[in-house]
Design an enzyme around this catalytic site. Structure first.
Site, mmCIF file in Angstrom:
data_model
loop_
_atom_site.group_PDB
_atom_site.id
_atom_site.type_symbol
_atom_site.label_atom_id
_atom_site.label_comp_id
_atom_site.label_asym_id
_atom_site.label_seq_id
_atom_site.Cartn_x
_atom_site.Cartn_y
_atom_site.Cartn_z
ATOM 1 C CG ASN A 124 22.338 48.727 72.597
ATOM 2 O OD1 ASN A 124 21.894 49.395 73.520
ATOM 3 N ND2 ASN A 124 21.637 47.804 71.972
ATOM 4 C CG HIS A 141 25.189 56.556 73.487
ATOM 5 N ND1 HIS A 141 24.084 55.916 73.999
ATOM 6 C CD2 HIS A 141 24.841 57.860 73.382
ATOM 7 C CE1 HIS A 141 23.108 56.791 74.205
ATOM 8 N NE2 HIS A 141 23.547 57.984 73.824
ATOM 9 C CB CYS A 149 45.071 59.049 71.872
ATOM 10 S SG CYS A 149 46.056 60.272 72.779
ATOM 11 C CB CYS A 152 47.457 62.489 69.176
ATOM 12 S SG CYS A 152 47.457 60.677 69.219
ATOM 13 N N GLY A 240 13.542 48.006 72.347
ATOM 14 C CA GLY A 240 14.387 47.692 73.491
ATOM 15 C C GLY A 240 14.990 48.907 74.166
ATOM 16 C CB SER A 242 13.138 52.871 79.221
ATOM 17 O OG SER A 242 14.446 53.297 79.564
ATOM 18 C CG ASN A 266 11.310 48.916 76.379
ATOM 19 O OD1 ASN A 266 12.443 48.470 76.211
ATOM 20 N ND2 ASN A 266 10.918 49.466 77.518
ATOM 21 C CB ILE A 267 9.997 44.169 78.603
ATOM 22 C CG1 ILE A 267 10.033 43.106 77.502
ATOM 23 C CG2 ILE A 267 9.328 43.606 79.855
ATOM 24 C CD1 ILE A 267 10.937 41.926 77.809
ATOM 25 N N GLY A 268 8.110 46.957 79.606
ATOM 26 C CA GLY A 268 8.045 48.013 80.612
ATOM 27 C C GLY A 268 7.808 49.373 79.980
#
Length: 292
Positions: A124, A141, A149, A152, A240, A242, A266-268
């Protein structure tokens, strides 16, 4: 950091049943047996803080709209793409930056303090783990709260950039239509047209959020660092996510290769379901606080 432990925002959380007592028991056993737990979190841990994800059935961005996140190459190549991105981000920022961690973030912080959690890797970019107080952590991430920038490398805080935007666009106004997972909002091309985007104050270069956009890659240095933390760990918990994105999935593959037990909350369905030791289909903020 004050956090409401009572009323999660469930607008972007897929429907699921309350945790089964057997599930709670199994996850408790998994966590108790672990001495150096490696945790990887995804968008599903932040949905209870009111931030939508991309892929959740029925409530994710992809299910609700035909919108797709900006691609790295497009941002770098096109001034109008950057203008559109930053205009949306400018409008969405006050709300996005005000989101607070939920019970799941706090539990992981507490596990770290107790010496149970060895390292946390989050996919996240919302800074909620940082707001909760987690320190043994890698933001795989990056984070939207930082801007740098491309020329630089100078870094500034996103809150500081908001002030530059306001100074450059004193009369610019736009109504927002719904928030996207990375904090931008939906605006029309007409609304975006007159929005002014500042350049780097040091060198006049292009300013970009310190996040890995789609189509970009995580630095090898960061990947190696996370692999080292995983090598020191004795089990892996995915919360949380997939794990559809390879940048995170590769660490689950590495954990499997090391024959570490892997639990998924995790849901799914996820990409790891077929080789995980344990798969739980519950809300992170509902199940994690039940584990001691």
């Amino acid at each position: 950091h004050s956090v409401s432990r009572t009323s999660p925002n469930l607008a972007f959380v897929p429907a699921c049943l309350p945790p089964d007592p057997m599930d709670v028991e199994e996850l408790q056993r998994f966590v108790s047996n672990s001495k150096r737990l490696f945790v990887m979190t995804g968008a599903g841990i932040s949905t209870e803080s009111g931030i939508p994800d991309y892929r959740s059935e029925g409530v994710g961005l992809y299910a609700r709209t035909d919108r797709r996140p900006i691609q790295h190459a497009e941002f770098v190549r096109s001034a109008s793409a950057r203008q559109r991105y930053w205009a949306r981000n400018f409008v969405g920022w006050p709300q996005f930056s005000s989101h607070q961690p939920n019970a799941a973030h706090l539990v992981l912080r507490d596990w770290e303090k107790l010496g149970k959690l060895h390292w946390l890797v989050t996919q996240n970019v919302d800074a909620l783990h940082t707001k909760a107080g987690s320190q043994h952590m890698t933001e795989l991430h990056g984070c939207t709260h930082r801007v740098f920038c491309l020329a630089c490398g100078d870094q500034i805080l996103r809150s500081e950039l908001q002030e530059h935007f306001e100074a450059l666009n004193p009369t610019w106004k736009a109504e927002a239509f719904g928030v996207a997972p990375d904090g931008d909002v939906f605006l029309t091309d007409e609304q975006v047209r007159d929005f002014q985007v500042p350049a780097c104050r040091k060198c006049g270069g292009i300013l970009k959020p310190d996040v890995t956009f789609f189509g970009d890659t995580v630095s090898q240095e960061k990947v190696n660092f996370v692999h080292q933390r995983l090598a020191e760990s004795d089990s892996m918990l995915v919360a949380g996510s997939s794990m559809q994105v390879y940048s995170g999935y590769r660490f689950a593959l590495a954990a499997r290769e090391k024959q570490l037990p892997i639990a998924i909350l995790n849901i799914g369905p996820t990409r790891l379901d077929h080789f995980a030791s344990l798969k739980l289909n519950s809300r992170c903020g509902e199940l994690l606080p039940l584990i001691v």
